[in-house]
Write an enzyme that holds these catalytic residues in place. Structure first.
Site, PDB file in Angstrom:
ATOM      1  CB  CYS A   1     -36.117 -41.089  -8.114  1.00 37.66           C
ATOM      2  SG  CYS A   1     -35.564 -42.665  -7.417  1.00 37.66           S
TER       3      CYS A   1
ATOM      4  CB  CYS B   1      -0.862   1.741   5.741  1.00 43.60           C
ATOM      5  SG  CYS B   1      -1.613   0.451   4.714  1.00 43.60           S
TER       6      CYS B   1
ATOM      7  CB  CYS C   1      -0.923  -0.015   1.215  1.00 45.49           C
ATOM      8  SG  CYS C   1      -1.982   1.444   1.346  1.00 45.49           S
TER       9      CYS C   1
ATOM     10  CG  HIS D   1      -4.953   3.722   3.118  1.00 45.32           C
ATOM     11  ND1 HIS D   1      -4.176   2.746   3.702  1.00 45.32           N
ATOM     12  CD2 HIS D   1      -5.383   4.520   4.135  1.00 45.32           C
ATOM     13  CE1 HIS D   1      -4.122   2.941   5.003  1.00 45.32           C
ATOM     14  NE2 HIS D   1      -4.848   4.007   5.297  1.00 45.32           N
TER      15      HIS D   1
ATOM     16  CG  HIS E   1      -6.031  10.171 -10.306  1.00 46.29           C
ATOM     17  ND1 HIS E   1      -4.846   9.601  -9.873  1.00 46.29           N
ATOM     18  CD2 HIS E   1      -5.675  11.304 -10.981  1.00 46.29           C
ATOM     19  CE1 HIS E   1      -3.828  10.345 -10.262  1.00 46.29           C
ATOM     20  NE2 HIS E   1      -4.306  11.388 -10.936  1.00 46.29           N
TER      21      HIS E   1
ATOM     22  CB  CYS F   1      -5.255  -1.524   1.685  1.00 45.33           C
ATOM     23  SG  CYS F   1      -5.079  -0.126   2.808  1.00 45.33           S
TER      24      CYS F   1
ATOM     25  CB  CYS G   1     -16.568   4.979 -11.060  1.00 38.90           C
ATOM     26  SG  CYS G   1     -16.798   6.683 -11.621  1.00 38.90           S
TER      27      CYS G   1
ATOM     28  CB  CYS H   1      -4.501   4.787  -9.084  1.00 34.90           C
ATOM     29  SG  CYS H   1      -5.076   6.300  -9.909  1.00 34.90           S
TER      30      CYS H   1
ATOM     31  CB  CYS I   1      -0.831   7.923 -10.792  1.00 37.82           C
ATOM     32  SG  CYS I   1      -1.723   7.505  -9.273  1.00 37.82           S
TER      33      CYS I   1
ATOM     34  CG  HIS J   1     -36.187 -40.775  -3.385  1.00 34.48           C
ATOM     35  ND1 HIS J   1     -36.903 -40.964  -4.548  1.00 34.48           N
ATOM     36  CD2 HIS J   1     -36.184 -39.428  -3.153  1.00 34.48           C
ATOM     37  CE1 HIS J   1     -37.336 -39.795  -4.994  1.00 34.48           C
ATOM     38  NE2 HIS J   1     -36.907 -38.852  -4.168  1.00 34.48           N
TER      39      HIS J   1
END
Length: 533
Positions: free
Chosen positions: A177, A58, A55, A81, A91, A76, A104, A68, A71, A447
């Site tokens: 059956c 963090c 991430c 984030h 973005h 996470c 989105c 993204c 970029c 059955h």
């Protein structure tokens, strides 16, 4: 930020305007990277290790990264984030690497459209093809699109769609059956469904008497009609009785025996059915190859034979071993491991073709070719002694079956150490469950019922009664037979279907016969006219 689901996704107007150029290019790269990440080190040798993403906020390792598309940021989802990054940087899109779903930030939801679906599928297949090691390269994938002058386009104009529910019970016609559960599993088989609902066999045009394919065509028409009342497969049962005398009458029969008989009946009436390299729908769906390797312990000679299979019969242990929590440890995977493990043969059971002497040997089975649909039968009914009726009994051993099955460890290439690196993409060996048959009661008074998947839901079929169920209930049942379908099917380039070519050939032949008859009539008239002169 709202939580999202991958079901019932709404179209997004931003995809039409923003999902172009560099954004689409990066999306395709992310999908390709995801395929390489999941298959890293499992198909091609000497592959560069792929770094695990972290991430950007963090710095934790991301098991399910979101990237993204504008970029190089990855973040996470649980810590919000990635959503914070989209808002702060203005973005719009980020992609879930695990599934390819796009979030989105403007709509604050997961979005999709047909362009996105197409980009994901093309990138996914292209990435897999690069990592597939095969002697014969696969055909490049092409989306089917109707031609401007195609007959299909004109045929679809003016048609109205009718609801197809596909969840219809079958009437018990007198201890039938066993027939009902097999028919339900065949109806919910995705390959057979596409074949018969695609008009690959039309019972109105077929002239074969007691044709099993015609009965399947009628069955699919009834099961996927608007009618929700239980249907009685009378003609299917009558055709089976005429074709298989051992299944005639109202006595109790084995569902697996009827399953094999039905496959043989459909195969014998299918177009493209041959004794060598059969391309009928049955063999295209169920046929695989089983390799048997026998190694002589005296001289080390290995004799290999390959046999065709339509299903796999697995032995069950009489005694159930349980773990610390009391759960049974007998599973489909354990049965397959026992099925493919080496078996010792004594000197009286094997004579080596090389040294010409009877010697001890080891025999091992493996799957040389996996079919698109795997059918497993657990041997719950056993007979001991010469008098089958006196010693017949049923094994109620509980068996755990998985929702997803990996068949790679049981293939011939995986069993042989020198071929483990050439097994291809792991997804080619992944199967998912779509139907299960259960037997309740004793051997002489039982059955059959079954579970089957329809769309994204699971249903329980008990003759004419159809109830909504769940995957969990299906997995907890005691299976007698279970059916798996490949998650990734091989494909071929678009070509004219065989049934269309057959109809065109028959039409040309009929026109030629009419012309010959007309010429013969004209000749008779001319001869009669000359006789009067």
């Amino acid at each position: 930020m709202s939580s999202y689901s991958f079901d019932d996704l709404e179209p997004c107007s931003h995809l039409a305007t923003e999902f172009t150029g560099d954004v689409e290019t990066k999306y395709r790269r992310v999908v390709s990277w995801s395929i390489a990440r999941h298959s890293n080190g499992r198909s091609l040798p000497k592959r560069r290790k792929i770094a695990i993403p972290t991430c950007g906020t963090c710095n934790i390792t991301l098991v399910r990264p979101f990237v993204c598309l504008h970029c190089s940021y990855s973040g996470c989802w649980a810590g919000s984030h990635v959503a914070d990054h989209l808002k702060q940087s203005s973005h719009i899109f980020c992609v879930d690497v695990s599934s390819g779903a796009i979030f989105c930030s403007v709509c604050d939801d997961v979005v999709h459209n047909h362009t996105l679906d197409r980009a994901y599928l093309e990138s996914h297949l292209k990435a897999e093809e690069k990592r597939t090691v095969a002697k014969i390269p696969r055909e490049p994938f092409k989306f089917w699109e109707p031609l401007a002058d195609a007959e299909e386009v004109s045929a679809l104009e003016g048609t109205t769609a009718i609801p197809c529910q596909g969840r219809r019970g079958l009437l018990n016609l007198g201890q039938t059956c066993y027939l009902n559960v097999i028919l339900q599993c065949l109806v919910h088989n995705p390959l057979l469904r596409n074949h018969f609902l695609g008009d690959k066999h039309n019972h109105k045009l077929c002239k074969i008497q007691d044709c099993a394919c015609c009965e399947m065509d009628k069955l699919y028409i009834e099961m996927y009609s608007e009618d929700t009342t239980p249907f009685g497969p009378v003609s299917f049962l009558a055709t089976t009785w005429r074709k298989s005398a051992e299944l005639a009458g109202y006595a109790q029969h084995d569902a697996h025996e009827f399953f094999i008989a039905s496959l043989n009946h459909i195969h014998s009436n299918c177009k493209g059915s041959t004794n060598i390299s059969c391309i009928c729908i049955i063999h295209s769906t169920f046929a695989g190859q089983l390799q048997s390797d026998v190694k002589c312990e005296r001289c080390g000679n290995v004799t290999s034979t390959v046999d065709p299979i339509l299903d796999v019969n697995l032995e069950l242990k009489e005694k159930v071993v349980r773990d610390d929590k009391g759960n049974p440890v007998v599973s489909l995977g354990a049965c397959l491991r026992k099925y493919t493990q080496p078996e010792k043969l004594g000197p009286k059971e094997y004579t080596c073709s090389k040294c010409g002497k009877g010697s001890s040997a080891s025999k091992r089975l493996s799957f040389r070719k996996l079919p698109p649909v795997l059918s497993f039968q657990f041997k719950r009914f056993e007979h001991k002694g010469s008098d089958k009726s006196a010693s017949a009994r049923k094994l109620d051993t509980p068996v755990r079956i998985p929702a997803n099955l990996d068949m790679m460890p049981f293939t011939t290439m995986s069993v042989k150490d020198n071929d483990k690196e050439n097994t291809g993409p792991p997804i080619m060996y992944q199967y998912e469950l779509f139907a299960v048959i259960n037997h309740e009661g004793q051997m002489d008074n039982g059955h059959y019922t079954n579970f089957a998947r329809f769309d994204s839901g699971w249903y329980r079929f008990d003759d004419d009664k159809v109830t909504h169920s769940s995957l969990g209930a299906c997995l907890k049942s005691t299976p007698y037979m279970c059916f798996y379908v490949k998650k990734h099917l091989e494909y071929k380039p678009h070509m004219t279907p065989t049934y269309i070519r057959t109809r065109e050939t028959e039409a040309v032949r009929e026109r030629a016969l009419e012309q010959e008859k007309e010429a013969a009539r004209q000749k008779e008239l001319d001869d009669a006219l000359l006789a009067t002169v």
